[in-house]
Design an enzyme around this catalytic site. Structure first.
Site, PDB file in Angstrom:
ATOM      1  N   THR A 191      23.512 -36.858  35.176  1.00 39.97           N
ATOM      2  CA  THR A 191      22.285 -36.796  34.421  1.00 39.97           C
ATOM      3  C   THR A 191      22.750 -37.420  33.308  1.00 39.97           C
ATOM      4  OG1 THR A 191      22.570 -34.724  34.265  1.00 39.97           O
ATOM      5  CG2 THR A 191      20.794 -34.872  35.563  1.00 39.97           C
ATOM      6  N   ASP A 192      22.068 -37.507  31.841  1.00 39.04           N
ATOM      7  CA  ASP A 192      22.809 -37.433  30.860  1.00 39.04           C
ATOM      8  C   ASP A 192      22.411 -36.373  30.030  1.00 39.04           C
ATOM      9  OD1 ASP A 192      20.410 -37.575  29.854  1.00 39.04           O
ATOM     10  OD2 ASP A 192      19.479 -39.868  29.679  1.00 39.04           O
ATOM     11  N   GLN A 193      22.293 -36.516  28.092  1.00 40.10           N
ATOM     12  CA  GLN A 193      22.573 -35.394  27.665  1.00 40.10           C
ATOM     13  C   GLN A 193      21.200 -34.798  27.754  1.00 40.10           C
ATOM     14  OE1 GLN A 193      24.120 -36.209  23.709  1.00 40.10           O
ATOM     15  NE2 GLN A 193      24.132 -33.974  23.278  1.00 40.10           N
TER      16      GLN A 193
END
Length: 139
Positions: free
Chosen positions: A15-17
């Site tokens: 996942t990203d930010q």
């Protein structure tokens, strides 16, 4: 047409930010789906490579529809969209846990010799794969 389905648990590291799956990770999932599809047909990429043949991606199209998040399970559906004896186009759908489409994609591959990168006829080098792909492809 034969369609394989492979479940993938979304890992935190994917996942990203924003808390959603980073777009490049879908490419890895497509590879997992493709390898699983080939395995379901009774073959292994490794066997092809032992004979000095590799299958690079020559085109990739992907469209993102819905986000996936950490802890969810994605389902990657894979099939042969088209096949002409030299090139294979795989089709994909990545589904959310509620069976909504998270992404759609196609990847085009060609078999080449590892040493020269010259294309080879799948039906000549791998007649069993050729027959399986003819049976599996979208009609």
């Amino acid at each position: 047409m034969i369609i394989s389905q492979k479940e993938i648990e979304v890992r935190y590291a994917e996942t990203d930010q924003m808390g959603i799956v980073y777009h490049a990770n879908y490419l890895i999932w497509l590879e997992i789906g493709r390898a699983y599809f080939i395995q379901q047909l009774g073959f292994q990429y490794a066997d092809m490579e032992k004979r000095g043949i590799v299958s690079p991606v020559i085109d990739l199209q992907i469209s993102y529809k819905k986000p996936l998040r950490y802890g969810e399970t994605a389902t990657v559906k894979t099939w042969v969209e088209s096949y002409d004896g030299i090139r294979v186009v795989y089709g994909y759908e990545v589904l959310t846990p509620t069976n909504e489409i998270a992404a759609t994609a196609t990847s085009k591959h060609v078999c080449v010799t590892k040493e020269t990168f010259q294309p080879v006829l799948i039906r000549k080098y791998f007649p069993d794969w050729h027959e399986a792909y003819e049976r599996a492809k979208k009609r």
